[in-house]
Write a protein that holds these residues in place. Structure first.
Motif, PDB file in Angstrom:
ATOM      1  N   ASP A 174       0.910  -1.047  -0.003  1.00 27.98           N
ATOM      2  CA  ASP A 174       0.015  -0.036  -0.126  1.00 27.98           C
ATOM      3  C   ASP A 174       0.959   1.154  -0.141  1.00 27.98           C
ATOM      4  N   ALA A 175       0.815   2.086  -1.107  1.00 26.87           N
ATOM      5  CA  ALA A 175       1.764   3.070  -1.177  1.00 26.87           C
ATOM      6  C   ALA A 175       1.598   4.193  -0.219  1.00 26.87           C
ATOM      7  N   GLN A 176       0.366   4.522   0.181  1.00 27.51           N
ATOM      8  CA  GLN A 176       0.235   5.415   1.298  1.00 27.51           C
ATOM      9  C   GLN A 176       0.469   5.050   2.625  1.00 27.51           C
ATOM     10  N   ALA A 177       0.234   3.627   2.835  1.00 30.10           N
ATOM     11  CA  ALA A 177       0.736   3.048   4.211  1.00 30.10           C
ATOM     12  C   ALA A 177       2.486   3.257   4.336  1.00 30.10           C
ATOM     13  N   LEU A 178       2.963   2.752   3.185  1.00 25.88           N
ATOM     14  CA  LEU A 178       4.466   2.984   3.010  1.00 25.88           C
ATOM     15  C   LEU A 178       4.880   4.194   3.377  1.00 25.88           C
ATOM     16  N   SER A 179       4.238   5.231   2.779  1.00 27.46           N
ATOM     17  CA  SER A 179       4.487   6.736   3.048  1.00 27.46           C
ATOM     18  C   SER A 179       4.612   7.143   4.269  1.00 27.46           C
ATOM     19  N   ASP A 180       3.729   6.756   4.972  1.00 23.38           N
ATOM     20  CA  ASP A 180       3.210   7.029   6.344  1.00 23.38           C
ATOM     21  C   ASP A 180       4.449   6.415   7.408  1.00 23.38           C
ATOM     22  N   ALA A 181       4.678   5.145   6.869  1.00 25.31           N
ATOM     23  CA  ALA A 181       5.788   4.698   7.770  1.00 25.31           C
ATOM     24  C   ALA A 181       7.073   5.265   7.544  1.00 25.31           C
ATOM     25  N   LEU A 182       7.230   5.635   6.279  1.00 20.80           N
ATOM     26  CA  LEU A 182       8.618   6.423   6.035  1.00 20.80           C
ATOM     27  C   LEU A 182       8.824   7.769   6.409  1.00 20.80           C
ATOM     28  N   LEU A 183       7.664   8.308   6.727  1.00 26.32           N
ATOM     29  CA  LEU A 183       7.546   9.525   7.389  1.00 26.32           C
ATOM     30  C   LEU A 183       7.820   9.462   8.670  1.00 26.32           C
ATOM     31  N   VAL A 184       7.289   8.607   9.547  1.00 31.20           N
ATOM     32  CA  VAL A 184       7.485   8.180  10.779  1.00 31.20           C
ATOM     33  C   VAL A 184       8.881   7.908  11.250  1.00 31.20           C
ATOM     34  N   GLY A 228      20.865   4.391  29.904  1.00 31.19           N
ATOM     35  CA  GLY A 228      20.622   5.847  29.767  1.00 31.19           C
ATOM     36  C   GLY A 228      19.820   5.975  28.385  1.00 31.19           C
ATOM     37  N   GLY A 229      19.228   7.121  28.270  1.00 26.58           N
ATOM     38  CA  GLY A 229      18.366   7.461  27.024  1.00 26.58           C
ATOM     39  C   GLY A 229      17.241   6.830  26.806  1.00 26.58           C
ATOM     40  N   LYS A 230      16.813   6.642  25.801  1.00 26.07           N
ATOM     41  CA  LYS A 230      15.316   6.140  25.598  1.00 26.07           C
ATOM     42  C   LYS A 230      15.049   5.550  24.113  1.00 26.07           C
ATOM     43  N   CYS A 231      14.051   4.743  24.007  1.00 24.84           N
ATOM     44  CA  CYS A 231      13.844   4.046  22.848  1.00 24.84           C
ATOM     45  C   CYS A 231      12.331   4.627  22.590  1.00 24.84           C
ATOM     46  N   ILE A 232      12.092   5.030  21.511  1.00 23.21           N
ATOM     47  CA  ILE A 232      10.697   5.202  20.869  1.00 23.21           C
ATOM     48  C   ILE A 232      10.330   4.133  19.796  1.00 23.21           C
ATOM     49  N   THR A 233       9.222   3.653  20.034  1.00 20.97           N
ATOM     50  CA  THR A 233       8.829   2.802  19.104  1.00 20.97           C
ATOM     51  C   THR A 233       7.514   3.084  18.575  1.00 20.97           C
ATOM     52  N   ALA A 234       7.349   3.123  17.437  1.00 13.37           N
ATOM     53  CA  ALA A 234       5.967   3.275  16.627  1.00 13.37           C
ATOM     54  C   ALA A 234       5.608   2.230  15.824  1.00 13.37           C
ATOM     55  N   VAL A 235       4.239   2.017  15.874  1.00 11.15           N
ATOM     56  CA  VAL A 235       3.770   0.820  14.972  1.00 11.15           C
ATOM     57  C   VAL A 235       2.985   1.601  13.912  1.00 11.15           C
ATOM     58  N   VAL A 236       3.345   1.610  12.627  1.00  9.42           N
ATOM     59  CA  VAL A 236       2.522   2.099  11.553  1.00  9.42           C
ATOM     60  C   VAL A 236       1.734   1.265  10.945  1.00  9.42           C
ATOM     61  N   PRO A 237       0.579   1.265  10.558  1.00 13.24           N
ATOM     62  CA  PRO A 237      -0.337   0.294   9.980  1.00 13.24           C
ATOM     63  C   PRO A 237       0.158   0.393   8.508  1.00 13.24           C
ATOM     64  N   LEU A 238      -0.096  -0.899   7.925  1.00 13.62           N
ATOM     65  CA  LEU A 238       0.307  -1.207   6.585  1.00 13.62           C
ATOM     66  C   LEU A 238      -0.950  -1.328   5.768  1.00 13.62           C
ATOM     67  N   SER A 239      -2.206  -1.164   6.339  1.00 12.99           N
ATOM     68  CA  SER A 239      -3.245  -1.412   5.507  1.00 12.99           C
ATOM     69  C   SER A 239      -4.548  -0.531   6.059  1.00 12.99           C
TER      70      SER A 239
END
Length: 147
Positions: free
Chosen positions: A50-60, A136-147
């Motif tokens: 899905d081109a839009q979903a991939l675009s969202d994941a790339l932006l995140v 030390g520091g942090k990890c940010i994890t984001a889950v972006v839908p692919l559909s």
């Protein structure tokens, strides 16, 4: 911060995991790693991307690595995993400070640039987690839908 929502992988869908080596330290490298992981998953499952979903994941991915560079002392780790119907992007940095959305104007009513990255990450992701790292520091994890 973002509202938290739990996500679960769909067991019958194969999982593509990618540990990027060397780590992407720049947004362009993070985008390339995400695109490669998602493309591999689509090829392996014989499903169209899905081109839009991939675009969202790339932006995140781009926003998280940019924020790590600008506000977190640099990227210390990057991981991308495609599971179920989502792509999971994790970016670690050196700062323990939590991400915040900045007001578009200062106390004197003057507009200032920036401050849009964190709201974009929160809006495009179905789950966002910020975890303190033992070293030390942090990890940010984001889950972006692919559909």
């Amino acid at each position: 911060m973002c509202d938290e929502h739990r996500t679960a992988a769909t067991p019958e869908i194969p999982v593509a995991r990618r540990r990027v080596s060397p780590r992407p330290y720049r947004p362009a490298e993070a985008r390339q790693a995400v695109e490669q992981a998602v493309s591999e998953r689509c090829r392996a499952t014989h499903t169209p991307c899905d081109a839009q979903a991939l675009s969202d994941a790339l932006l995140v991915a781009s926003e998280l690595t940019t924020n790590a560079m600008l506000h977190g002392g640099g990227v210390t780790d990057f991981r991308v995993t495609v599971e179920g119907r989502g792509v999971c992007v994790s970016v670690s940095d050196r700062s323990a400070a939590l991400p915040v959305a900045k007001a578009p104007v200062d106390p004197h009513g003057r507009w200032h640039p920036g401050g849009h990255g964190w709201p974009i990450v929160c809006r495009l992701s179905r789950d966002v987690r910020v975890t303190d790292l033992p070293s030390g520091g942090k990890c940010i994890t984001a889950v972006v839908p692919l559909s």
